[in-house]
Design a protein around this motif. Structure first.
Motif, mmCIF file in Angstrom:
data_model
loop_
_atom_site.group_PDB
_atom_site.id
_atom_site.type_symbol
_atom_site.label_atom_id
_atom_site.label_comp_id
_atom_site.label_asym_id
_atom_site.label_seq_id
_atom_site.Cartn_x
_atom_site.Cartn_y
_atom_site.Cartn_z
ATOM 1 N N TRP A 62 0.992 -1.075 -0.042
ATOM 2 C CA TRP A 62 -0.255 0.168 0.103
ATOM 3 C C TRP A 62 0.265 1.146 -0.266
ATOM 4 O O TRP A 62 0.295 1.922 0.355
ATOM 5 C CB TRP A 62 -0.921 -0.181 1.106
ATOM 6 N N LEU A 63 2.136 1.009 0.527
ATOM 7 C CA LEU A 63 3.248 2.535 -0.275
ATOM 8 C C LEU A 63 3.113 3.190 -0.997
ATOM 9 O O LEU A 63 2.936 4.560 -0.720
ATOM 10 C CB LEU A 63 4.232 2.125 0.228
ATOM 11 N N ASN A 64 3.174 3.190 -1.645
ATOM 12 C CA ASN A 64 2.785 3.447 -3.383
ATOM 13 C C ASN A 64 1.776 3.555 -3.805
ATOM 14 O O ASN A 64 1.147 3.820 -5.111
ATOM 15 C CB ASN A 64 3.694 2.695 -4.374
ATOM 16 N N SER A 65 0.317 3.943 -2.851
ATOM 17 C CA SER A 65 -0.958 3.593 -3.324
ATOM 18 C C SER A 65 -1.192 5.385 -3.386
ATOM 19 O O SER A 65 -0.482 5.809 -2.617
ATOM 20 C CB SER A 65 -1.857 2.743 -2.830
ATOM 21 N N ASP A 66 -2.622 5.246 -3.374
ATOM 22 C CA ASP A 66 -3.073 6.666 -3.484
ATOM 23 C C ASP A 66 -3.145 6.785 -2.123
ATOM 24 O O ASP A 66 -3.404 5.954 -1.336
ATOM 25 C CB ASP A 66 -4.364 6.992 -4.910
ATOM 26 N N PRO A 67 -3.561 8.595 -1.647
ATOM 27 C CA PRO A 67 -3.352 8.297 -0.377
ATOM 28 C C PRO A 67 -4.638 8.237 1.152
ATOM 29 O O PRO A 67 -4.400 7.437 2.137
ATOM 30 C CB PRO A 67 -3.496 10.434 -0.024
ATOM 31 N N LEU A 68 -5.922 7.514 -0.191
ATOM 32 C CA LEU A 68 -6.813 7.169 0.221
ATOM 33 C C LEU A 68 -6.255 5.823 1.032
ATOM 34 O O LEU A 68 -6.967 5.035 1.978
ATOM 35 C CB LEU A 68 -8.317 7.064 -0.116
ATOM 36 N N THR A 69 -5.793 4.501 0.016
ATOM 37 C CA THR A 69 -5.527 2.778 -0.104
ATOM 38 C C THR A 69 -4.669 3.118 1.124
ATOM 39 O O THR A 69 -4.429 2.410 2.002
ATOM 40 C CB THR A 69 -5.194 3.031 -1.786
ATOM 41 N N MET A 70 -3.127 4.322 0.889
ATOM 42 C CA MET A 70 -2.525 4.249 1.754
ATOM 43 C C MET A 70 -2.890 4.499 3.946
ATOM 44 O O MET A 70 -3.051 3.354 4.529
ATOM 45 C CB MET A 70 -1.361 5.196 1.303
ATOM 46 N N ILE A 71 -3.597 5.507 3.782
ATOM 47 C CA ILE A 71 -4.536 5.543 5.146
ATOM 48 C C ILE A 71 -5.183 4.469 5.940
ATOM 49 O O ILE A 71 -5.022 3.666 6.654
ATOM 50 C CB ILE A 71 -5.276 6.996 5.408
ATOM 51 N N THR A 72 -5.719 4.304 4.523
ATOM 52 C CA THR A 72 -7.081 2.673 4.945
ATOM 53 C C THR A 72 -6.026 1.183 5.518
ATOM 54 O O THR A 72 -6.398 1.078 6.884
ATOM 55 C CB THR A 72 -7.859 2.317 3.757
ATOM 56 N N TYR A 73 -5.321 0.955 4.690
ATOM 57 C CA TYR A 73 -4.172 0.229 4.800
ATOM 58 C C TYR A 73 -3.448 0.500 5.972
ATOM 59 O O TYR A 73 -3.093 -0.940 7.045
ATOM 60 C CB TYR A 73 -3.884 -0.410 3.927
ATOM 61 N N PHE A 74 -2.617 1.373 6.057
ATOM 62 C CA PHE A 74 -1.930 1.564 7.061
ATOM 63 C C PHE A 74 -2.344 1.559 8.319
ATOM 64 O O PHE A 74 -2.389 0.412 8.988
ATOM 65 C CB PHE A 74 -1.267 3.129 7.089
ATOM 66 N N PHE A 75 -3.565 1.600 8.768
ATOM 67 C CA PHE A 75 -4.245 1.945 9.309
ATOM 68 C C PHE A 75 -5.290 0.149 10.411
ATOM 69 O O PHE A 75 -4.883 -0.507 11.080
ATOM 70 C CB PHE A 75 -5.269 2.878 10.165
ATOM 71 N N GLY A 76 -5.865 -0.499 9.002
ATOM 72 C CA GLY A 76 -5.365 -1.590 9.300
ATOM 73 C C GLY A 76 -4.546 -2.691 9.091
ATOM 74 O O GLY A 76 -4.541 -3.833 10.395
ATOM 75 N N ASP A 77 -3.371 -2.577 9.247
ATOM 76 C CA ASP A 77 -1.714 -3.146 9.823
ATOM 77 C C ASP A 77 -2.087 -2.906 10.217
ATOM 78 O O ASP A 77 -1.036 -4.356 10.793
ATOM 79 C CB ASP A 77 -1.206 -3.154 7.964
ATOM 80 N N ILE A 78 -1.912 -1.788 10.890
ATOM 81 C CA ILE A 78 -1.598 -1.476 12.391
ATOM 82 C C ILE A 78 -2.436 -2.181 13.312
ATOM 83 O O ILE A 78 -2.137 -2.597 14.594
ATOM 84 C CB ILE A 78 -1.319 -0.445 12.864
ATOM 85 N N PHE A 79 -3.785 -1.541 13.560
ATOM 86 C CA PHE A 79 -4.378 -2.471 14.584
ATOM 87 C C PHE A 79 -5.652 -3.524 14.558
ATOM 88 O O PHE A 79 -5.729 -3.984 15.238
ATOM 89 C CB PHE A 79 -6.123 -1.243 14.357
ATOM 90 N N CYS A 80 -5.089 -4.057 12.863
ATOM 91 C CA CYS A 80 -5.393 -5.341 12.309
ATOM 92 C C CYS A 80 -4.798 -6.622 12.255
ATOM 93 O O CYS A 80 -4.490 -6.293 11.521
ATOM 94 C CB CYS A 80 -6.863 -5.223 12.018
ATOM 95 N N PRO A 81 -5.740 -7.561 12.267
ATOM 96 C CA PRO A 81 -4.393 -8.604 12.403
ATOM 97 C C PRO A 81 -4.456 -9.220 10.729
ATOM 98 O O PRO A 81 -4.034 -9.945 10.041
ATOM 99 C CB PRO A 81 -5.067 -10.088 13.023
ATOM 100 N N GLN A 82 -5.533 -8.971 10.497
ATOM 101 C CA GLN A 82 -6.172 -8.472 8.708
ATOM 102 C C GLN A 82 -5.736 -10.363 8.506
ATOM 103 O O GLN A 82 -5.206 -10.913 7.150
ATOM 104 C CB GLN A 82 -4.907 -8.106 7.584
ATOM 105 N N ILE A 83 -6.342 -11.482 9.339
ATOM 106 C CA ILE A 83 -6.232 -12.817 8.599
ATOM 107 C C ILE A 83 -7.619 -12.853 7.576
ATOM 108 O O ILE A 83 -8.684 -12.415 7.632
ATOM 109 C CB ILE A 83 -6.656 -13.452 10.102
ATOM 110 N N MET A 84 -6.775 -13.533 6.304
ATOM 111 C CA MET A 84 -7.723 -13.463 5.442
ATOM 112 C C MET A 84 -9.040 -14.330 5.231
ATOM 113 O O MET A 84 -10.111 -13.775 4.739
ATOM 114 C CB MET A 84 -6.909 -14.426 3.888
#
Length: 182
Positions: A62-84
């Motif tokens: 998500w680092l090279n994505s648009d700002p909305l994607t970066m913010i959304t997946y950054f917070f998801g990456d930190i606060f959620c285990p994101q198990i498929m």
């Protein structure tokens, strides 16, 4: 009207938003962002995001994505285990947060909308506290069962998360109603 240095200013009434309106706007925007983000990216871009809470596990996605994607997946990456297996899949991609977290947010929005109805005033503070206690106990029982047995039951995560978010907003709005009556 106020006169100051030959200029005439008219007082404009400022619309004051209550905490419920502000929270409803923020929660709705967050929910919309979570839903829209997978669709503004190529199909299947975010999969197998399994990671650890409190750590940035997949910045390369998500680092090279648009700002909305970066913010959304950054917070998801930190606060959620994101198990498929515990995530909603939209446009072939995992949502940034798991099913239960998204469901709590849905419950918060639903509870805030419900707080504007006349029926919400009939619940009362004590009943809403009881409802919140039930929601929390059910949520913890569901978590314990799924954690110890190693199963992922999406519908129970959706139901317990939504009920918890709804009950939380009922407690807050009934507390506000209680304070206003004093």
């Amino acid at each position: 009207m106020i006169s100051n240095d030959n200029h005439i200013y008219r007082r404009v009434p400022i619309m004051r938003l209550q905490w419920r309106e502000i929270l409803l706007i923020l929660a709705t925007l967050a929910l919309m962002l979570l839903i829209i983000t997978p669709f503004i990216n190529p199909y299947g871009r975010f999969t197998s995001l399994d990671g650890t809470v409190g750590a940035i596990d997949h910045p390369e996605l998500w680092l090279n994505s648009d700002p909305l994607t970066m913010i959304t997946y950054f917070f998801g990456d930190i606060f959620c285990p994101q198990i498929m297996s515990r995530s909603f899949i939209l446009n072939g991609s995992q949502m940034a947060f798991c099913i239960r977290d998204v469901s709590v947010l849905i419950g918060i929005v639903a509870g805030l909308v419900f707080s504007y109805t006349e029926f919400s005033k009939m619940i009362g503070f004590r009943k809403s506290i009881l409802m919140m206690a039930y929601a929390f106990i059910i949520l913890m029982i569901d978590w314990a069962i799924q954690h110890t047995m190693g199963v992922d039951v999406a519908i129970s995560r959706i139901l317990t998360g939504t009920f918890f978010g709804f009950a939380l907003m009922c407690v807050l709005s009934s507390y506000e109603n209680l304070i206003r009556r004093m």
